[in-house]
Design a protein around this motif. Structure first.
Motif, PDB file in Angstrom:
ATOM      1  N   GLN A 126       0.828  -1.195   0.000  1.00 21.12           N
ATOM      2  CA  GLN A 126       0.000   0.000   0.000  1.00 21.12           C
ATOM      3  C   GLN A 126       0.871   1.257   0.000  1.00 21.12           C
ATOM      4  OE1 GLN A 126      -2.633  -0.151   3.323  1.00 21.12           O
ATOM      5  NE2 GLN A 126      -3.643  -2.043   2.648  1.00 21.12           N
ATOM      6  N   LEU A 127       0.425   2.291  -0.735  1.00 23.64           N
ATOM      7  CA  LEU A 127       1.155   3.542  -0.849  1.00 23.64           C
ATOM      8  C   LEU A 127       0.886   4.414   0.363  1.00 23.64           C
ATOM      9  CD1 LEU A 127       0.514   4.396  -4.615  1.00 23.64           C
ATOM     10  CD2 LEU A 127       2.538   3.324  -3.593  1.00 23.64           C
ATOM     11  N   LYS A 128       1.938   5.093   0.828  1.00 18.79           N
ATOM     12  CA  LYS A 128       1.790   5.988   1.953  1.00 18.79           C
ATOM     13  C   LYS A 128       1.308   7.343   1.466  1.00 18.79           C
ATOM     14  CE  LYS A 128       5.426   3.831   4.716  1.00 18.79           C
ATOM     15  NZ  LYS A 128       6.717   4.043   5.430  1.00 18.79           N
ATOM     16  N   SER A 129       0.661   8.041   2.335  1.00 21.13           N
ATOM     17  CA  SER A 129       0.177   9.378   1.990  1.00 21.13           C
ATOM     18  C   SER A 129       1.364  10.342   1.945  1.00 21.13           C
ATOM     19  CB  SER A 129      -0.845   9.857   3.029  1.00 21.13           C
ATOM     20  OG  SER A 129      -0.249   9.880   4.315  1.00 21.13           O
ATOM     21  N   ARG A 130       1.464  11.066   0.878  1.00 22.19           N
ATOM     22  CA  ARG A 130       2.573  11.988   0.694  1.00 22.19           C
ATOM     23  C   ARG A 130       2.029  13.408   0.607  1.00 22.19           C
ATOM     24  NH1 ARG A 130       6.260   8.997  -3.946  1.00 22.19           N
ATOM     25  NH2 ARG A 130       6.653   7.060  -2.760  1.00 22.19           N
ATOM     26  N   GLY A 131       2.851  14.346   1.004  1.00 22.85           N
ATOM     27  CA  GLY A 131       2.465  15.746   0.922  1.00 22.85           C
ATOM     28  C   GLY A 131       2.636  16.289  -0.497  1.00 22.85           C
ATOM     29  N   ARG A 132       2.235  17.511  -0.699  1.00 14.37           N
ATOM     30  CA  ARG A 132       2.316  18.140  -2.003  1.00 14.37           C
ATOM     31  C   ARG A 132       3.782  18.425  -2.347  1.00 14.37           C
ATOM     32  NH1 ARG A 132       2.335  23.472  -3.774  1.00 14.37           N
ATOM     33  NH2 ARG A 132       1.475  23.747  -5.895  1.00 14.37           N
ATOM     34  N   TYR A 133       4.159  18.082  -3.562  1.00 19.54           N
ATOM     35  CA  TYR A 133       5.545  18.260  -3.993  1.00 19.54           C
ATOM     36  C   TYR A 133       5.786  19.735  -4.312  1.00 19.54           C
ATOM     37  CZ  TYR A 133       9.742  18.105  -6.864  1.00 19.54           C
ATOM     38  OH  TYR A 133      10.976  18.335  -7.397  1.00 19.54           O
ATOM     39  N   ILE A 134       6.791  20.266  -3.684  1.00 20.27           N
ATOM     40  CA  ILE A 134       7.184  21.655  -3.931  1.00 20.27           C
ATOM     41  C   ILE A 134       8.542  21.621  -4.621  1.00 20.27           C
ATOM     42  CG2 ILE A 134       7.730  23.883  -2.879  1.00 20.27           C
ATOM     43  CD1 ILE A 134       5.901  23.107  -0.559  1.00 20.27           C
ATOM     44  N   PRO A 135       8.611  22.031  -5.882  1.00 26.04           N
ATOM     45  CA  PRO A 135       9.905  21.966  -6.585  1.00 26.04           C
ATOM     46  C   PRO A 135      10.879  22.983  -6.010  1.00 26.04           C
ATOM     47  CG  PRO A 135       8.287  23.136  -7.921  1.00 26.04           C
ATOM     48  CD  PRO A 135       7.539  22.589  -6.728  1.00 26.04           C
ATOM     49  N   PRO A 136      12.149  22.680  -6.019  1.00 29.41           N
ATOM     50  CA  PRO A 136      13.151  23.650  -5.501  1.00 29.41           C
ATOM     51  C   PRO A 136      13.253  24.857  -6.424  1.00 29.41           C
ATOM     52  CG  PRO A 136      14.240  21.775  -6.516  1.00 29.41           C
ATOM     53  CD  PRO A 136      12.781  21.439  -6.483  1.00 29.41           C
ATOM     54  N   GLY A 137      13.753  25.942  -5.889  1.00 26.06           N
ATOM     55  CA  GLY A 137      13.898  27.160  -6.681  1.00 26.06           C
ATOM     56  C   GLY A 137      14.982  27.033  -7.757  1.00 26.06           C
ATOM     57  N   LYS A 138      14.915  27.897  -8.742  1.00 28.34           N
ATOM     58  CA  LYS A 138      15.883  27.868  -9.840  1.00 28.34           C
ATOM     59  C   LYS A 138      17.188  28.521  -9.409  1.00 28.34           C
ATOM     60  CE  LYS A 138      12.462  27.981 -13.561  1.00 28.34           C
ATOM     61  NZ  LYS A 138      12.002  28.678 -14.799  1.00 28.34           N
TER      62      LYS A 138
END
Length: 295
Positions: A126-138
């Motif tokens: 079963q997949l675990k609940s993950r938070g929203r992905y925030i991409p790193p800054g440029k």
């Protein structure tokens, strides 16, 4: 006592000239001199020749046949292994370890029968609940250097360059047409024409001329051409009668056929046939390999 000539100090810059080592030595020619002179003197290394392998001791390096296990006692390897196992078994404190139960075997695919603790929760698919992905800054971006010399390339220098404007198609013709239209616009009327000049009803004859014609030129009298050369008689062709020759045909002479005698061989004063001397004869020549071996 004064020394004749210059002193050693004046000649070579020394108080006295040292004696030479090679004074009085015999001259040794460098031609055909051996490379290693010491190797050509005295006795050389002479091997005893090759030995053939046989039942005798002559085919071996040692004078006597040396045995490896000579004088060693006989030992039985099976008996030695048994003694070693008995000695190791005496070191055991108790009896041999026997498990309380046999190994448990799985009864099917995906079954946990026979394992110690069963299945584990973190092995669950079963997949675990993950938070929203925030991409790193440029990262910091910089423009690379622009290629070009500046002349003929746009936007390479600090200041802005004049933009290139291509010429229109047939710009000269359009410009001339506009100038012609502007010229016609400035004109107030048509060209000035005088209609009072009297004109003939028909067009003038282009071949009519009022001037008198010049007198006719007389051509000089032609000289009579000389008649062509005609030979008195045609050329005579070569035939059986020999009529085309300058001289008459020679008279027939009945001479018997005589064969020419063969030229005699060249002989000397004594009448013997001359034989030329033989050329140079070959002689044995030492080969290059032999010269190198001797050298």
């Amino acid at each position: 006592m004064p020394v004749e000539g210059k002193s050693d100090m004046e000649r070579i810059g020394l108080f006295s000239e040292m004696g030479y080592v090679t004074i009085g030595d015999k001259y040794v020619s460098q031609y055909m001199r051996p490379f290693n002179e010491a190797a050509s003197k005295n006795r050389q290394m002479l091997p005893g020749g090759t030995k053939t392998l046989s039942a005798l001791q002559e085919g071996y390096f040692e004078p006597q046949f040396a045995r490896i296990f000579e004088g060693e006692a006989y030992s039985n390897p099976v008996q030695l292994r048994r003694r070693y196992r008995l000695a190791e078994s005496k070191k055991n404190v108790g009896k041999a370890f026997l498990p309380s139960n046999g190994d448990k075997l799985p009864c099917g695919l995906g079954s946990y029968y026979g394992t110690i603790g069963g299945s584990y929760a973190y092995f669950s698919p079963q997949l675990k609940s993950r938070g929203r992905y925030i991409p790193p800054g440029k990262n910091l971006y910089t423009n690379p250097g622009k290629k070009g010399s500046g002349f003929g390339y746009a936007n390479l220098t600090i200041g802005e360059q004049y933009p290139h404007k291509p010429d229109d198609y047939e710009a000269e013709r359009i410009k001339a047409k506009k100038a012609q239209e502007e010229h016609k616009r400035l004109l107030k009327g048509g060209p000035f024409r005088l209609n009072l000049y009297p004109q003939e009803y028909f067009d003038t004859n282009p071949y009519f001329n009022d001037k008198p014609l010049p007198p006719v030129k007389k051509l000089p009298p032609q000289k009579p051409s000389a008649p062509p050369f005609i030979p008195s008689s045609p050329a005579k062709k070569l035939g059986g009668m020999k009529g085309g020759t300058f001289d008459p045909y020679p008279s027939y002479s009945a001479e018997p056929y005589v064969s020419k005698k063969s030229k005699a061989a060249t002989t000397g004063k004594e009448g013997q046939v001359f034989h030329p001397p033989s050329g140079p004869k070959s002689r044995p020549v030492t080969s290059i390999v032999t010269l190198n071996v001797t050298r």
